[in-house]
Motif scaffolding. Structure first.
Motif, PDB file in Angstrom:
ATOM      1  N   ASP A   1       0.839  -1.201   0.000  1.00  0.00           N
ATOM      2  CA  ASP A   1       0.000   0.000   0.000  1.00  0.00           C
ATOM      3  C   ASP A   1       0.874   1.252   0.000  1.00  0.00           C
ATOM      4  N   TRP A   2       1.867   1.232   0.887  1.00  0.00           N
ATOM      5  CA  TRP A   2       2.756   2.397   1.012  1.00  0.00           C
ATOM      6  C   TRP A   2       3.531   2.609  -0.276  1.00  0.00           C
TER       7      TRP A   2
ATOM      8  N   SER B   1       1.166   3.749  -3.213  1.00  0.00           N
ATOM      9  CA  SER B   1       0.630   5.105  -3.053  1.00  0.00           C
ATOM     10  C   SER B   1       1.648   6.169  -3.442  1.00  0.00           C
TER      11      SER B   1
ATOM     12  N   ARG C   1       3.636   7.368  -8.388  1.00  0.00           N
ATOM     13  CA  ARG C   1       2.633   8.288  -8.927  1.00  0.00           C
ATOM     14  C   ARG C   1       2.703   8.469 -10.441  1.00  0.00           C
TER      15      ARG C   1
ATOM     16  N   ALA D   1      -4.489   5.974   1.904  1.00  0.00           N
ATOM     17  CA  ALA D   1      -3.728   6.733   0.907  1.00  0.00           C
ATOM     18  C   ALA D   1      -3.668   5.971  -0.417  1.00  0.00           C
ATOM     19  N   ALA D   2      -3.496   4.657  -0.331  1.00  0.00           N
ATOM     20  CA  ALA D   2      -3.472   3.848  -1.553  1.00  0.00           C
ATOM     21  C   ALA D   2      -4.840   3.851  -2.225  1.00  0.00           C
TER      22      ALA D   2
ATOM     23  N   ARG E   1      -5.437   7.091  -4.074  1.00  0.00           N
ATOM     24  CA  ARG E   1      -4.704   7.212  -5.331  1.00  0.00           C
ATOM     25  C   ARG E   1      -5.216   6.264  -6.402  1.00  0.00           C
TER      26      ARG E   1
END
Length: 367
Positions: free
Chosen positions: A97-98, A101, A104, A132-133, A136
């Motif tokens: 996930d981190w 995210s 980009r 956050a994921a 996005r």
């Protein structure tokens, strides 16, 4: 089209439900001429790059596993360096996930395999990373309407959600001469007793302790395929009873024979950590009736109570014993439900259908 997957692990180093979905989907993508890379953590081995069935697999060296999350510091940079038109993240996977995210430069799609359940106490720390994921992501795939309706993590992101049921390669579970011979050998080893089969990792949420309680007094052999941290406790609970067999790890090429050798397949899971149950599809492909629990997840979408099998309340050993006994005692009923299960799987839960739907999802995300 070039797709870069981000997952926890990848076979043959590690095999779980999430990994089974990735492998099945990637086989379909490769068959359609799509370039596929999987960026994952290594499992009990150094990191490196290899190829598995046409898929480039980039394995990040991991220091270990903490709360079911591989600690692989190089994974985010490896993901960023892999060329591709879009990133496909497989959740739950906080490190992924981190990483996703922060990648980009290209569209992100997510498959929400399940909620974070056993590590929910970590939500104050990982929740913002997950959200956050999701923020996005252009689109989020989920395996069932049931899980979408009950998901806490996807609240506020429903407009991005697309229901895409998981599927399997049905041909892999065909009753070939080899499989038929092996199934007969297994039946002979089990002295031609009625057989209830369970397949999966031996972890708490699978509910195998409830199955063992239900099997007391049941005129059948209970065969459990799989290994895991609960094995010692489950063996102690079984107490050396002659009607319980722990088969341990069974190679993929041998597994279809176990399904064909059983009379009833049981998935007695206890919580929404069981978000779908790929093993149900495998048993259905072999024409076996199912006994499952009433969970607000894909399990209840797959097994239709009274049609493809029977459904009981989670944790109710008495009700589970009654359902198993009913199917074992009424062979025509079991055969009828098994035949219906085979039809449902072939119609709704194939890898080909899953691949077709994901290609459409990718095109929507890239538009």
């Amino acid at each position: 089209m070039r797709v870069v997957h981000c997952g926890k692990f990848y076979p043959p180093q590690y095999n779980g439900g999430l990994e089974a979905v990735m492998v099945g989907l990637n086989a379909e993508l490769v068959r359609r001429g799509i370039s596929v890379t999987a960026v994952v953590s290594a499992w009990r081995s150094p990191g490196g790059v290899d190829e598995v069935a046409g898929v480039r697999v980039v394995r990040a060296a991991a220091w270990g596993v903490l709360f079911s999350q591989p600690v692989a510091p190089s994974l985010p940079s490896l993901l960023r360096r892999e060329p591709g038109d879009l990133v496909h993240l497989h959740h739950p996977n906080p490190l992924g996930d981190w990483a996703a995210s922060r990648d980009r430069g290209r569209p992100l799609v997510i498959t929400h395999h399940s909620e974070i359940v056993r590590q929910r106490f970590l939500w104050p720390a990982v929740g913002p990373v997950v959200r956050a994921a999701l923020q996005r992501a252009r689109l989020v795939a989920i395996g069932s309407e049931q899980l979408l309706r009950t998901s806490q993590e996807l609240r506020g992101f429903e407009s991005k959600a697309r229901v895409i049921p998981f599927g399997i390669d049905t041909a892999r579970f065909a009753l070939t001469p080899f499989v038929a011979t092996r199934a007969r050998e297994l039946r002979a080893r089990w002295q031609d007793r009625p057989v209830v089969l369970g397949v999966g990792r031996l972890v708490g949420y699978k509910g195998y302790d409830v199955l063992l309680q239900a099997s007391r007094g049941l005129d059948a052999l209970v065969v459990i395929v799989g290994t895991g941290p609960e094995e010692r406790r489950l063996r102690a609970l079984a107490g050396g009873r002659s009607n319980v067999v722990f088969a341990g790890h069974v190679p993929d090429e041998e597994l279809p024979a176990y399904y064909h050798a059983c009379d009833v397949f049981c998935l007695p899971s206890l919580s929404i950590a069981e978000a779908f149950g790929m093993v149900l599809l495998e048993a259905m492909a072999c024409g076996k009736p199912l006994v499952t629990t009433a969970l607000p997840t894909g399990v209840s979408a797959v097994n239709r109570d009274g049609q493809t099998g029977l459904v009981v309340q989670p944790g109710d050993a008495g009700a589970l014993a009654e359902a198993l006994a009913a199917l074992l005692a009424d062979q025509p009923l079991g055969a009828s439900m098994g035949a219906a299960a085979k039809v449902v799987q072939a119609r709704e839960y194939t890898a080909e259908l899953m691949g077709e739907r994901y290609v459409a999802l990718y095109r929507e995300a890239l538009a």
